[in-house]
Scaffold this motif. Structure first.
Motif, PDB file in Angstrom:
ATOM      1  N   ASN A   1      50.118  68.513  65.951  1.00  0.00           N
ATOM      2  CA  ASN A   1      50.817  67.502  66.771  1.00  0.00           C
ATOM      3  C   ASN A   1      51.819  68.151  67.721  1.00  0.00           C
TER       4      ASN A   1
ATOM      5  N   ASP B   1      56.065  57.776  61.099  1.00  0.00           N
ATOM      6  CA  ASP B   1      55.584  56.618  61.849  1.00  0.00           C
ATOM      7  C   ASP B   1      55.581  55.399  60.931  1.00  0.00           C
TER       8      ASP B   1
ATOM      9  N   LYS C   1      54.261  49.437  69.349  1.00  0.00           N
ATOM     10  CA  LYS C   1      53.487  50.571  69.866  1.00  0.00           C
ATOM     11  C   LYS C   1      52.656  50.218  71.099  1.00  0.00           C
TER      12      LYS C   1
ATOM     13  N   LYS D   1      54.603  56.427  70.717  1.00  0.00           N
ATOM     14  CA  LYS D   1      54.598  57.280  69.535  1.00  0.00           C
ATOM     15  C   LYS D   1      55.970  57.335  68.885  1.00  0.00           C
TER      16      LYS D   1
ATOM     17  N   ASN E   1      60.629  57.669  71.484  1.00  0.00           N
ATOM     18  CA  ASN E   1      60.130  59.029  71.315  1.00  0.00           C
ATOM     19  C   ASN E   1      60.972  59.970  72.181  1.00  0.00           C
TER      20      ASN E   1
END
Length: 353
Positions: free
Chosen positions: A99, A131, A138, A148, A201
């Motif tokens: 990621n 998450d 989202k 995210k 994010n």
């Protein structure tokens, strides 16, 4: 109970030694030529391991019998919050950067190396890819693009637990809090019943602009900026995460210098007001998302040490009953406390699938 905690940063590694019910914190700098030559973060493993081991030996800490080694989690696949026992799947995903690349990716790897020495288990706690977001939080206006969840989860969860228990007299899992981590990056999240159900994010540029991060940008302006300056996507990622925000606007990352210029430079004053405005606007949007049913606002991170900036934020939010300021970060404490909960049987270590 003896616990070794490891928190890798960009050029240093923070460690914590919990022994005899006391926590000692240290910072190990990695500034030697061998380290500086290493390009990829994951290739720093050997140097960091040797530096930590040398520090423990030099300070007569290496021979402690550790019951657990715990580390900051890296950019794994999205998972729910909690304590995870380090397994092969975690190690593989950290090593390949499933990621993204980040110094925190070395946390679980280093923890496992030391756990093998001490014949104990290795854990990670609340990695930045937690998450727990509501599905509706989202969805964006383009079907294949979702928001995210990447944020300062470790410090978020730790200060939220502290405020819930010590100030509100409630369990974290029974509380509704808004936590604002204000540092080089800014992440502001809605914590509801033990889950962070909405958060910007901050790692990739969502939310308010910060000291060195761009925050949310108008798409047309971003496209024009890339075309006019012939900027590649890899360059853009670096600019958004390291060369934007206050640094782009005022050519400094030192917020104390910004404070000093506030009353003498009109442009600095305007930028500061915009900076504060964007922060409180993000906080306000989460209050609305929670229907106003919030137990408290918690402000943490390095900027929380500044009375100047805190007073400006509070001026906007003076209608709120409960605002708690928790300056700095409590990542080492969060790691140790997570390991303690597992060792005491208060929480089960989760398995990363």
């Amino acid at each position: 109970m003896n616990i070794l905690a490891i928190d890798p940063g960009s050029t240093s590694t923070k460690i914590g030694i919990f022994s005899n019910d006391k926590l000692m914190k240290y910072n190990i700098e990695h500034l030697d030529e061998e380290f500086i030559k290493i390009v990829r973060v994951i290739d720093q493993e050997v140097v960091r391991f040797n530096n930590i081991k040398h520090f423990l030996v030099e300070n007569n800490l290496y021979n402690l019998k550790f019951d657990a080694v715990v580390a900051r989690g890296g950019l794994l696949k999205p998972i729910e919050g909690g304590v995870y026992q380090v397994n092969d799947k975690i190690l593989n995903d950290l090593k390949c950067g499933v990621n993204g690349e980040h110094p925190a990716n070395l946390g679980g790897i280093l923890a496992m190396r030391f756990a093998k020495i001490y014949d104990c288990k290795a854990y990670i706690v609340d990695p930045p890819v937690i998450d727990e977001m509501w599905e509706i939080a989202k969805i964006t206006g383009i079907k294949d693009i979702l928001r995210k969840s990447k944020f300062h989860a470790l410090n978020h969860k730790e200060v939220a637990r502290r405020i819930a228990i010590n100030e509100l007299g409630k369990k974290y899992e029974e509380s509704t809090l808004i936590v604002a981590h204000l540092g080089g990056g800014i992440t502001i999240g809605l914590h509801k019943n033990g889950k962070v159900v909405d958060v910007n994010n901050g790692l990739d540029g969502d939310g308010p602009f910060a000291v060195e991060r761009a925050g949310g940008l108008p798409i047309d302006g971003l496209i024009d900026f890339m075309e006019k300056n012939n900027i590649s996507f890899s360059q853009l990622k670096r600019i958004i995460s390291k060369e934007s925000g206050i640094f782009s606007l005022l050519k400094t990352k030192n917020m104390k210098d910004v404070e000093k210029l506030y009353n003498t430079d009109n442009y600095v004053k305007t930028v500061v007001e915009a900076f504060v405005y964007n922060i409180v606007k993000e906080i306000g949007s989460l209050y609305a998302a929670a229907c106003g049913l919030v137990d408290a606002l918690v402000i943490t991170g390095g900027l929380a040490k500044s009375e100047f900036f805190m007073s400006k934020i509070k001026e906007y939010l003076k209608f709120l009953d409960k605002i708690f300021i928790v300056p700095g970060e409590y990542e080492i404490e969060a790691l140790v406390n997570g390991a303690i909960r597992v060792l005491k049987g208060e929480e089960d270590a989760k398995i990363y699938e």
